[in-house]
Design a protein around this motif. Sequence first.
Motif, mmCIF file in Angstrom:
data_model
loop_
_atom_site.group_PDB
_atom_site.id
_atom_site.type_symbol
_atom_site.label_atom_id
_atom_site.label_comp_id
_atom_site.label_asym_id
_atom_site.label_seq_id
_atom_site.Cartn_x
_atom_site.Cartn_y
_atom_site.Cartn_z
ATOM 1 N N THR A 1 0.828 -1.203 0.000
ATOM 2 C CA THR A 1 0.000 0.000 0.000
ATOM 3 C C THR A 1 0.863 1.253 0.000
ATOM 4 O OG1 THR A 1 -1.702 -1.210 1.201
ATOM 5 C CG2 THR A 1 -1.867 1.193 1.184
ATOM 6 N N GLU A 2 1.892 1.280 0.851
ATOM 7 C CA GLU A 2 2.794 2.429 0.896
ATOM 8 C C GLU A 2 3.508 2.614 -0.446
ATOM 9 O OE1 GLU A 2 4.106 2.369 5.612
ATOM 10 O OE2 GLU A 2 5.106 1.003 4.204
ATOM 11 N N MET A 3 3.900 1.479 -1.049
ATOM 12 C CA MET A 3 4.573 1.546 -2.342
ATOM 13 C C MET A 3 3.623 2.092 -3.401
ATOM 14 S SD MET A 3 4.845 -0.243 -5.530
ATOM 15 C CE MET A 3 4.148 -1.817 -5.181
ATOM 16 N N LEU A 4 2.375 1.616 -3.402
ATOM 17 C CA LEU A 4 1.399 2.077 -4.394
ATOM 18 C C LEU A 4 1.079 3.560 -4.229
ATOM 19 C CD1 LEU A 4 -1.077 -0.931 -4.617
ATOM 20 C CD2 LEU A 4 0.499 -0.133 -6.378
ATOM 21 N N VAL A 5 1.030 4.040 -2.997
ATOM 22 C CA VAL A 5 0.782 5.463 -2.758
ATOM 23 C C VAL A 5 1.896 6.291 -3.392
ATOM 24 C CG1 VAL A 5 0.741 7.246 -0.964
ATOM 25 C CG2 VAL A 5 -0.633 5.173 -0.695
ATOM 26 N N GLN A 6 3.136 5.910 -3.157
ATOM 27 C CA GLN A 6 4.264 6.647 -3.723
ATOM 28 C C GLN A 6 4.328 6.494 -5.243
ATOM 29 O OE1 GLN A 6 6.000 8.904 -2.195
ATOM 30 N NE2 GLN A 6 4.855 8.427 -0.344
ATOM 31 N N TRP A 7 3.990 5.317 -5.739
ATOM 32 C CA TRP A 7 3.955 5.058 -7.184
ATOM 33 C C TRP A 7 2.964 6.015 -7.850
ATOM 34 C CZ3 TRP A 7 6.629 1.122 -9.862
ATOM 35 C CH2 TRP A 7 6.214 0.880 -11.161
ATOM 36 N N ASN A 8 1.758 6.104 -7.263
ATOM 37 C CA ASN A 8 0.718 6.966 -7.825
ATOM 38 C C ASN A 8 1.052 8.449 -7.677
ATOM 39 O OD1 ASN A 8 -0.882 4.823 -8.716
ATOM 40 N ND2 ASN A 8 -1.890 4.633 -6.745
ATOM 41 N N ASP B 1 -1.575 -2.082 -11.650
ATOM 42 C CA ASP B 1 -0.846 -1.986 -10.388
ATOM 43 C C ASP B 1 0.354 -2.923 -10.405
ATOM 44 O OD1 ASP B 1 -2.534 -0.121 -9.316
ATOM 45 O OD2 ASP B 1 -3.715 -1.558 -8.159
ATOM 46 N N PRO B 2 1.507 -2.415 -10.008
ATOM 47 C CA PRO B 2 2.688 -3.283 -9.934
ATOM 48 C C PRO B 2 2.552 -4.261 -8.764
ATOM 49 C CG PRO B 2 3.192 -1.108 -9.074
ATOM 50 C CD PRO B 2 1.801 -1.042 -9.614
ATOM 51 N N THR B 3 3.283 -5.348 -8.844
ATOM 52 C CA THR B 3 3.289 -6.318 -7.743
ATOM 53 C C THR B 3 4.567 -6.128 -6.942
ATOM 54 O OG1 THR B 3 4.320 -8.000 -9.146
ATOM 55 C CG2 THR B 3 1.905 -7.998 -9.019
ATOM 56 N N ASP C 1 11.438 -6.150 -4.519
ATOM 57 C CA ASP C 1 11.393 -6.187 -5.982
ATOM 58 C C ASP C 1 9.985 -5.860 -6.459
ATOM 59 O OD1 ASP C 1 12.336 -6.563 -8.584
ATOM 60 O OD2 ASP C 1 11.556 -8.617 -8.616
ATOM 61 N N ILE C 2 9.887 -4.805 -7.251
ATOM 62 C CA ILE C 2 8.611 -4.362 -7.808
ATOM 63 C C ILE C 2 8.577 -4.817 -9.259
ATOM 64 C CG2 ILE C 2 7.195 -2.362 -8.380
ATOM 65 C CD1 ILE C 2 8.709 -0.883 -6.095
ATOM 66 N N THR C 3 7.472 -5.448 -9.651
ATOM 67 C CA THR C 3 7.326 -5.934 -11.021
ATOM 68 C C THR C 3 6.110 -5.277 -11.652
ATOM 69 O OG1 THR C 3 8.245 -8.073 -10.373
ATOM 70 C CG2 THR C 3 7.083 -7.985 -12.468
ATOM 71 N N ILE C 4 6.295 -4.737 -12.839
ATOM 72 C CA ILE C 4 5.187 -4.144 -13.581
ATOM 73 C C ILE C 4 5.092 -4.834 -14.928
ATOM 74 C CG2 ILE C 4 6.589 -2.245 -14.470
ATOM 75 C CD1 ILE C 4 3.770 -0.649 -14.150
ATOM 76 N N ILE D 1 13.173 -2.585 -9.792
ATOM 77 C CA ILE D 1 11.965 -2.657 -10.605
ATOM 78 C C ILE D 1 12.244 -3.539 -11.810
ATOM 79 C CG2 ILE D 1 10.332 -1.362 -12.026
ATOM 80 C CD1 ILE D 1 10.762 1.023 -10.182
ATOM 81 N N THR D 2 11.372 -4.507 -12.012
ATOM 82 C CA THR D 2 11.459 -5.401 -13.147
ATOM 83 C C THR D 2 10.274 -5.129 -14.063
ATOM 84 O OG1 THR D 2 12.425 -7.076 -11.709
ATOM 85 C CG2 THR D 2 11.608 -7.825 -13.838
ATOM 86 N N VAL D 3 10.540 -5.058 -15.361
ATOM 87 C CA VAL D 3 9.488 -4.792 -16.340
ATOM 88 C C VAL D 3 9.274 -6.052 -17.173
ATOM 89 C CG1 VAL D 3 8.739 -3.335 -18.246
ATOM 90 C CG2 VAL D 3 10.190 -2.379 -16.445
ATOM 91 N N ASN D 4 8.044 -6.543 -17.189
ATOM 92 C CA ASN D 4 7.684 -7.690 -18.025
ATOM 93 C C ASN D 4 6.768 -7.226 -19.151
ATOM 94 O OD1 ASN D 4 9.043 -9.509 -16.359
ATOM 95 N ND2 ASN D 4 7.252 -9.831 -15.078
ATOM 96 N N VAL D 5 6.963 -7.807 -20.322
ATOM 97 C CA VAL D 5 6.095 -7.504 -21.457
ATOM 98 C C VAL D 5 5.135 -8.671 -21.626
ATOM 99 C CG1 VAL D 5 5.994 -7.117 -23.952
ATOM 100 C CG2 VAL D 5 7.840 -6.115 -22.593
ATOM 101 N N ASN D 6 3.843 -8.357 -21.692
ATOM 102 C CA ASN D 6 2.826 -9.380 -21.865
ATOM 103 C C ASN D 6 1.992 -9.036 -23.093
ATOM 104 O OD1 ASN D 6 0.947 -11.382 -21.645
ATOM 105 N ND2 ASN D 6 0.009 -10.610 -19.784
#
Length: 124
Positions: A9-16, A38-40, A45-48, A81-86
């Motif tokens: 939640t804290e990470m998502l607040v700062q992300w937003n 939303d990233p996981t 490790d944050i993954t988007i 931060i890890t970026v995945n392409v889907n």
Amino acid sequence: MPTEDFTKTEMLVQWNKYAQRLGDKGFKIMESLLLINDPTLDGTDITIELPNEGSKLDFESQLNGLLGHLRGHLHNHNITITVNVNETIETKRSFNDQDRYNRLLEINPNIELLRSTFGLDLLS
């Protein structure tokens, strides 16, 4: 370097907050990439997940600013931060005349009446 624990939640607040700040500065593409989903979080490790390789390149070009913001505001310099392409790949199939006719027949059963009344044939 600080390594305080933080929640998703804290990470998502700062992300937003960072996305909002970019939007206010006119970086609308990066803002939309940050808000696309939303990233996981797994430890530090944050993954988007992004929809294509072009989005990934745009995102990675601005990655250092995001990392600096998150590391500073969450007081943890181990964040990565890890970026995945889907890319969902759809196979396009070619339809023959019978497939098209069957599909039209599902939509409107009166097509069979039209075909039989005028003596139409699919093979013509």
